[in-house]
Design a protein around this motif. Sequence first.
Motif, PDB file in Angstrom:
ATOM      1  N   CYS A   1       0.813  -1.230   0.000  1.00  0.00           N
ATOM      2  CA  CYS A   1       0.000   0.000   0.000  1.00  0.00           C
ATOM      3  C   CYS A   1       0.841   1.273   0.000  1.00  0.00           C
ATOM      4  O   CYS A   1       0.331   2.360  -0.267  1.00  0.00           O
ATOM      5  N   LYS A   2       2.134   1.142   0.351  1.00  0.00           N
ATOM      6  CA  LYS A   2       3.059   2.289   0.411  1.00  0.00           C
ATOM      7  C   LYS A   2       2.660   3.315   1.482  1.00  0.00           C
ATOM      8  O   LYS A   2       3.162   4.431   1.502  1.00  0.00           O
ATOM      9  N   PHE A   3       1.730   2.924   2.380  1.00  0.00           N
ATOM     10  CA  PHE A   3       1.255   3.862   3.398  1.00  0.00           C
ATOM     11  C   PHE A   3       1.730   3.497   4.801  1.00  0.00           C
ATOM     12  O   PHE A   3       2.306   4.324   5.508  1.00  0.00           O
ATOM     13  N   ALA A   4       1.492   2.274   5.211  1.00  0.00           N
ATOM     14  CA  ALA A   4       1.852   1.850   6.573  1.00  0.00           C
ATOM     15  C   ALA A   4       3.367   1.780   6.721  1.00  0.00           C
ATOM     16  O   ALA A   4       4.080   1.371   5.803  1.00  0.00           O
TER      17      ALA A   4
ATOM     18  N   GLU B   1      -6.904  -3.630   5.367  1.00  0.00           N
ATOM     19  CA  GLU B   1      -6.676  -2.208   5.115  1.00  0.00           C
ATOM     20  C   GLU B   1      -5.720  -2.012   3.941  1.00  0.00           C
ATOM     21  O   GLU B   1      -5.934  -1.144   3.085  1.00  0.00           O
ATOM     22  N   CYS B   2      -4.681  -2.822   3.893  1.00  0.00           N
ATOM     23  CA  CYS B   2      -3.661  -2.732   2.850  1.00  0.00           C
ATOM     24  C   CYS B   2      -4.290  -2.897   1.464  1.00  0.00           C
ATOM     25  O   CYS B   2      -4.080  -2.087   0.557  1.00  0.00           O
ATOM     26  N   ALA B   3      -5.102  -3.945   1.318  1.00  0.00           N
ATOM     27  CA  ALA B   3      -5.749  -4.213   0.031  1.00  0.00           C
ATOM     28  C   ALA B   3      -6.739  -3.109  -0.325  1.00  0.00           C
ATOM     29  O   ALA B   3      -6.850  -2.709  -1.496  1.00  0.00           O
ATOM     30  N   SER B   4      -7.433  -2.581   0.679  1.00  0.00           N
ATOM     31  CA  SER B   4      -8.437  -1.542   0.429  1.00  0.00           C
ATOM     32  C   SER B   4      -7.797  -0.234  -0.018  1.00  0.00           C
ATOM     33  O   SER B   4      -8.326   0.458  -0.893  1.00  0.00           O
ATOM     34  N   ILE B   5      -6.670   0.114   0.592  1.00  0.00           N
ATOM     35  CA  ILE B   5      -5.968   1.345   0.201  1.00  0.00           C
ATOM     36  C   ILE B   5      -5.492   1.227  -1.252  1.00  0.00           C
ATOM     37  O   ILE B   5      -5.610   2.172  -2.037  1.00  0.00           O
TER      38      ILE B   5
ATOM     39  N   VAL C   1      -5.361   7.203   0.549  1.00  0.00           N
ATOM     40  CA  VAL C   1      -5.505   6.844   1.968  1.00  0.00           C
ATOM     41  C   VAL C   1      -6.607   7.689   2.601  1.00  0.00           C
ATOM     42  O   VAL C   1      -6.531   8.919   2.583  1.00  0.00           O
ATOM     43  N   PRO C   2      -7.647   7.070   3.159  1.00  0.00           N
ATOM     44  CA  PRO C   2      -8.694   7.849   3.837  1.00  0.00           C
ATOM     45  C   PRO C   2      -8.195   8.395   5.172  1.00  0.00           C
ATOM     46  O   PRO C   2      -7.133   7.987   5.663  1.00  0.00           O
ATOM     47  N   ASN C   3      -8.964   9.290   5.777  1.00  0.00           N
ATOM     48  CA  ASN C   3      -8.524   9.891   7.041  1.00  0.00           C
ATOM     49  C   ASN C   3      -8.565   8.884   8.193  1.00  0.00           C
ATOM     50  O   ASN C   3      -9.101   7.785   8.065  1.00  0.00           O
ATOM     51  N   GLU C   4      -7.997   9.296   9.329  1.00  0.00           N
ATOM     52  CA  GLU C   4      -7.819   8.388  10.476  1.00  0.00           C
ATOM     53  C   GLU C   4      -9.137   7.841  11.015  1.00  0.00           C
ATOM     54  O   GLU C   4      -9.214   6.690  11.437  1.00  0.00           O
TER      55      GLU C   4
ATOM     56  N   TYR D   1     -16.215   6.742   3.440  1.00  0.00           N
ATOM     57  CA  TYR D   1     -16.057   5.379   3.960  1.00  0.00           C
ATOM     58  C   TYR D   1     -16.704   4.363   3.011  1.00  0.00           C
ATOM     59  O   TYR D   1     -16.126   3.308   2.734  1.00  0.00           O
ATOM     60  N   LEU D   2     -17.891   4.685   2.509  1.00  0.00           N
ATOM     61  CA  LEU D   2     -18.602   3.768   1.606  1.00  0.00           C
ATOM     62  C   LEU D   2     -17.825   3.531   0.311  1.00  0.00           C
ATOM     63  O   LEU D   2     -17.842   2.427  -0.245  1.00  0.00           O
ATOM     64  N   ASP D   3     -17.119   4.559  -0.143  1.00  0.00           N
ATOM     65  CA  ASP D   3     -16.274   4.392  -1.335  1.00  0.00           C
ATOM     66  C   ASP D   3     -15.046   3.529  -1.030  1.00  0.00           C
ATOM     67  O   ASP D   3     -14.564   2.793  -1.891  1.00  0.00           O
ATOM     68  N   TYR D   4     -14.559   3.646   0.216  1.00  0.00           N
ATOM     69  CA  TYR D   4     -13.327   2.942   0.630  1.00  0.00           C
ATOM     70  C   TYR D   4     -13.587   1.469   0.947  1.00  0.00           C
ATOM     71  O   TYR D   4     -12.767   0.599   0.651  1.00  0.00           O
ATOM     72  N   TRP D   5     -14.741   1.168   1.558  1.00  0.00           N
ATOM     73  CA  TRP D   5     -15.052  -0.194   2.023  1.00  0.00           C
ATOM     74  C   TRP D   5     -15.154  -1.152   0.836  1.00  0.00           C
ATOM     75  O   TRP D   5     -15.893  -0.908  -0.109  1.00  0.00           O
ATOM     76  N   PRO D   6     -14.405  -2.260   0.872  1.00  0.00           N
ATOM     77  CA  PRO D   6     -14.374  -3.192  -0.264  1.00  0.00           C
ATOM     78  C   PRO D   6     -15.733  -3.845  -0.531  1.00  0.00           C
ATOM     79  O   PRO D   6     -16.468  -4.181   0.403  1.00  0.00           O
ATOM     80  N   ARG D   7     -16.038  -4.044  -1.777  1.00  0.00           N
ATOM     81  CA  ARG D   7     -17.287  -4.720  -2.140  1.00  0.00           C
ATOM     82  C   ARG D   7     -17.255  -6.196  -1.744  1.00  0.00           C
ATOM     83  O   ARG D   7     -18.295  -6.835  -1.570  1.00  0.00           O
ATOM     84  N   THR D   8     -16.040  -6.742  -1.588  1.00  0.00           N
ATOM     85  CA  THR D   8     -15.892  -8.159  -1.224  1.00  0.00           C
ATOM     86  C   THR D   8     -16.076  -8.405   0.271  1.00  0.00           C
ATOM     87  O   THR D   8     -16.248  -9.550   0.698  1.00  0.00           O
TER      88      THR D   8
END
Length: 489
Positions: free
Chosen positions: A63-66, A84-88, A94-97, A149-156
């Motif tokens: 994800c290049k974030f954590a 979280e990694c896959a979702s980012i 990266v969504p907010n905290e 959040y709804l855009d970030y949350w995986p459909r799977t």
Amino acid sequence: MENVAIFDSPGKGRGLKASKEFWAGDVIFSEPSIAAVVFDSLAERICHSCFRTQDKLQRCGQCKFAHYCDRTCQRAGWAEHKQECASIKSYGKVPNENIRLVARILWRLDKEGSMMSDMQIVTLEELEDHISDMQEDELKDFKVDIHNYLDYWPRTSKQHTIDDISHIFGVINCNGFTVSDQKGLQAVGVGLFPNLCMVNHNCWPNCTVILNHGNQSAVNTMFHSQRRIELRSLGKIEEGEELTVSYVDFMNLSEERRRLLKTQYFFDCTCEHCNNHIKDDLKMGGREVDGVKPTEEQVKEATDYCFEMMDKMDKARLNGNYHEVVKISKECLEKTEPVLSDTHIYQLRMWSTLSEVQAYLQYFDDAADYSRKMVEGYMKLYHPNNAALGMAAMRAGVTHWQAGEIEIGHGMVCKAYAILMITHGPLHPITKDLEAMRMQTEMELRMFKQNEYVYHSMREAALKNKPMAMMHEPRSVEEGIKNLFHRKK
């Protein structure tokens, strides 16, 4: 959790009471976080697993974030970071905290259910979200977070209702706990601790909360301890007595504390200290000299001037112009010290800032003088076992030692150690550091009493060979007074 019981607290709703007698420093209960995340602003400087501050961190290759201390920390944090990694990666940013924390909580709820351990006494569904109490501007930001959040949350992943998602956002909005680094000196993230959410507020509480990361091993993931809070007793607590902590700093005036509590936590404080305005007179008082006090008009004039100068001082500090901070503070104190009491909260803030900045600039005599005044004022205002008082005494002890005033320095360090043994406990990293400092100053004090000249000669020679390291740069004003619970700004 056999030490506590849930009960209906008069005027407060549900709370926790002691199931047995406790004494100062007892750990009433310890609780790991359901989930926690690093603040957005510190994402590249804090390990996302152990929450330690490190100069060089390794970035997650996916994800290049954590960021992590090493592979051990990365493995230890993988359970929380995996989805979280896959979702980012999928989301593309990266969504907010708050969104990241809600997502981590819901992933864990989906996996383990509402009761995640035998120690948990309350489910997240039972916690208050106070959405109906939010102001219009808060609700606007709240809805933006839910949309993102709804855009970030995986459909799977399992899909949740808007009501369920909103409830978790509301819970962390008023119950998220600020997570500190390993030394407890800097707020670096936010987490959720359900049992802690049941502890009600009192401006003069009988408990304190400390975050204790425990031992983190760089060798093996299995030795990593969880992030956990400890609820510790500040004094004797009788069986059946309600357990309370303070959500806001007592150094605020009672009306300001009430305003903060109403705005941030949606209740009216009716504690004795607020109802009777206890110690407000000291916090805004005038200096008495030979039985003569300044007039109310003189105190008000000095207070207003001090408030005006603090604004200038804060701006100079934020810009890193520390010599200007010293100049502004000294000009102010020259006019206000003869008028304002040594417990006046504006003057205490001036002394606190000046002692920190002067120590950073290595003017240790001045720093020691101001830190001593600060501690003397705090002692008249704070609970004798308040953690803020302990930390202030520790800072004063260090600055007096740096100034060569070993007797006062050792006394301050001992005072700090006695307080932090209660508020933090003997195993906390900062208490261990303080114990080493206490032993060092005790040894030096013995040398000083045997022969002052030899002591100062040896000290001078040691400092020539190993000059004192530069103090950490003073932190921003926002780090000064922190609330117990995290609130999104």
